[in-house]
Motif scaffolding. Sequence first.
Motif, mmCIF file in Angstrom:
data_model
loop_
_atom_site.group_PDB
_atom_site.id
_atom_site.type_symbol
_atom_site.label_atom_id
_atom_site.label_comp_id
_atom_site.label_asym_id
_atom_site.label_seq_id
_atom_site.Cartn_x
_atom_site.Cartn_y
_atom_site.Cartn_z
ATOM 1 N N ARG A 210 -45.525 -9.606 -31.729
ATOM 2 C CA ARG A 210 -44.538 -9.042 -30.814
ATOM 3 C C ARG A 210 -44.230 -7.586 -31.170
ATOM 4 N N GLU A 211 -45.266 -6.817 -31.406
ATOM 5 C CA GLU A 211 -45.085 -5.421 -31.812
ATOM 6 C C GLU A 211 -44.727 -4.542 -30.613
ATOM 7 N N TRP A 212 -44.091 -3.424 -30.898
ATOM 8 C CA TRP A 212 -43.851 -2.426 -29.858
ATOM 9 C C TRP A 212 -45.175 -1.913 -29.319
ATOM 10 N N ARG A 213 -45.172 -1.551 -28.034
ATOM 11 C CA ARG A 213 -46.391 -1.088 -27.371
ATOM 12 C C ARG A 213 -46.353 0.404 -27.070
ATOM 13 N N GLY A 214 -45.532 1.101 -27.801
ATOM 14 C CA GLY A 214 -45.373 2.534 -27.587
ATOM 15 C C GLY A 214 -43.931 2.848 -27.235
ATOM 16 N N PHE A 215 -43.746 3.965 -26.499
ATOM 17 C CA PHE A 215 -42.396 4.382 -26.142
ATOM 18 C C PHE A 215 -42.355 4.802 -24.667
ATOM 19 N N LYS A 216 -41.214 4.607 -24.068
ATOM 20 C CA LYS A 216 -41.024 5.028 -22.685
ATOM 21 C C LYS A 216 -40.966 6.553 -22.613
ATOM 22 N N PRO A 217 -41.438 7.135 -21.529
ATOM 23 C CA PRO A 217 -41.314 8.593 -21.383
ATOM 24 C C PRO A 217 -39.843 8.986 -21.227
ATOM 25 N N PHE A 218 -39.505 10.198 -21.656
ATOM 26 C CA PHE A 218 -38.130 10.663 -21.591
ATOM 27 C C PHE A 218 -37.602 10.679 -20.159
ATOM 28 N N ALA A 219 -38.498 10.813 -19.191
ATOM 29 C CA ALA A 219 -38.076 10.831 -17.785
ATOM 30 C C ALA A 219 -37.364 9.540 -17.390
ATOM 31 N N GLN A 220 -37.555 8.462 -18.161
ATOM 32 C CA GLN A 220 -36.901 7.191 -17.852
ATOM 33 C C GLN A 220 -35.537 7.058 -18.522
ATOM 34 N N ASN A 221 -35.157 8.034 -19.336
ATOM 35 C CA ASN A 221 -33.820 7.982 -19.934
ATOM 36 C C ASN A 221 -32.769 8.228 -18.858
ATOM 37 N N PRO A 222 -31.683 7.466 -18.856
ATOM 38 C CA PRO A 222 -30.666 7.620 -17.803
ATOM 39 C C PRO A 222 -29.968 8.967 -17.881
ATOM 40 N N ARG A 223 -29.635 9.509 -16.724
ATOM 41 C CA ARG A 223 -28.965 10.811 -16.652
ATOM 42 C C ARG A 223 -28.236 10.938 -15.315
ATOM 43 N N SER A 224 -27.306 11.857 -15.272
ATOM 44 C CA SER A 224 -26.582 12.122 -14.032
ATOM 45 C C SER A 224 -26.236 13.599 -13.977
ATOM 46 N N LEU A 225 -26.429 14.206 -12.817
ATOM 47 C CA LEU A 225 -26.094 15.613 -12.603
ATOM 48 C C LEU A 225 -25.287 15.727 -11.309
ATOM 49 N N ASN A 226 -24.108 16.328 -11.427
ATOM 50 C CA ASN A 226 -23.234 16.573 -10.273
ATOM 51 C C ASN A 226 -23.028 15.333 -9.411
ATOM 52 N N PRO A 227 -22.421 14.289 -9.973
ATOM 53 C CA PRO A 227 -22.204 13.051 -9.210
ATOM 54 C C PRO A 227 -21.241 13.273 -8.050
#
Length: 540
Positions: A210-227
């Motif tokens: 059950r090893e990690w298969r790498g890492f998600k790209p930073f583009a998938q990190n949650p963010r919000s601009l001018n809600p």
Amino acid sequence: MGPTKNTGGSAILYNAPQQGFSNPGFVYGIGLHGVGYNITGMTPVGLIPVLFGTNGRVAWGSTVGSLDTNDVFQERLNPNNPYEYWFNGAYRPMSKRTDIIEVRGEEAVKIDIYSTVHGFVRSWDKQNDSAYTIKRSWEGRELETMIAWAQAARSESWDEYLEYASRVSVSITWFFADTAGNIGAVGLGKQPLRDPYVDIQFPSPGDGSREWRGFKPFAQNPRSLNPEQGYLASWNNQIVRGLRADGANFSVVDRVNAIVQSLESRPEFSAHEIWKISELVSTVDLNAPYFIPYILRAASDLDASDTRHRLLRLLKAWNMENSDSDGDGNYDSPAVTVFRAWLLAMERRVFRDDLPRSVYRDYQRLGYPEPTDKSSPGSIRTAQLSKILFNALEGSASGIPQEYDFLNGATPDSVILKALADVDRQLSERFGEESKGWLTPVAKHYFPPKNALGVPIAGVDELLSLPQYMNRGTTNFLVEMREGSVTLCSVTAPGQSGFIGPSGHPDQHYSDQMELFETSTCKSDVVLPGNGLNPESAEQ
């Protein structure tokens, strides 16, 4: 807060990270001007980056992150050698490091630290041939993270800010505001790509399956601009809907709602009014708003002669603040005592027969500061008990399917009223029949001469205190990002300097921010010109 929500028409960043309290404090004000930097802010002692501040174009702050960047692995040990573990079809030796800690007046302490391919061993269960390790996505990337955080202070735009953010591997939430009126937030951390069969609530098998298969790209990190709502509010809550983390218990019962309720109460706020929101939420009871409506509704048909009406009158009149406005050393309202006693009565009636003793102990802690505890009060949250109790009372209306009946077939109203009867009896026996005397002593706000690990950092006679605990930040600051006129106001108690001279006299800034902290005011910080900034700061 964005320009549409601020009466001044500019972006505002208010940040109050809660990192504990001590004397001397470990967060201090700093100005850094040169080698590409022109910033004013605050940061913990010894760190490379300035964690909170402004460079005149952007302002930044942060809080503890909510992304899940760590996993626990269960290692299967060799029955004949507990320092070997099974991985990819064979036993492997653990790596070993010995740390030596010199102790004054005593023998040095040696600590052996064992590691597997997943990380260091955090606990052993040799009786069952198991050890538990923790794998961290940021391990080996600490220096890159620190440098990126330091360089982010040079940012002049949201996109540039995100470039630096993408190099930060630890789980942290960054906040952003700029003179163009933009506000934003982004969840940082290197997110593992996990095996689809892994349940993050349990340790993963460490055998290689059950090893990690790498890492998600930073583009998938949650963010919000001018809600659209014109603001972003955070108090270590779930940064996006649906986010899960093995170390978090996210819920609709959350202290951030105290901030959101204030922000939704009117269309616009001045900078001064934003600062005052922090004063309000620093004493608000973080559990009561979820349950007092339940109590009042359950008791709506009580007989007029029922003695529980005196409890109901107290709860109904209470502003749900833990305040001592007359300074007599007790919280103003007996409702504080009534509500806390009711919450404990509900805990006994609803959960004591269902939870294992070790788990039940955790739910007996309501999280309120204790009057006799002179350690760092830290940060007060909604009680873990409140989260599961609220769902149990909500029943089928809960956002979490209730597959277990904690109420044992009883209706919520009947359990609530029985707990209220418990409280009526207990408080009458303890205090007497006159309810106005049912007062709870105030917990003071201590600044102990110890760090967060309990290690002494000053003399035992240097314990400082304020009359009442306030659920505020270790440092508290507000930056108003007007084009050409950025203002910064802050308070970091006890003071800027913990220095005591050879004569025994403390530095003039030893505790000079205690009064500011107590009165929920702040000092104007000079933002040096040189990048077109106005050195004057607005009064708060």
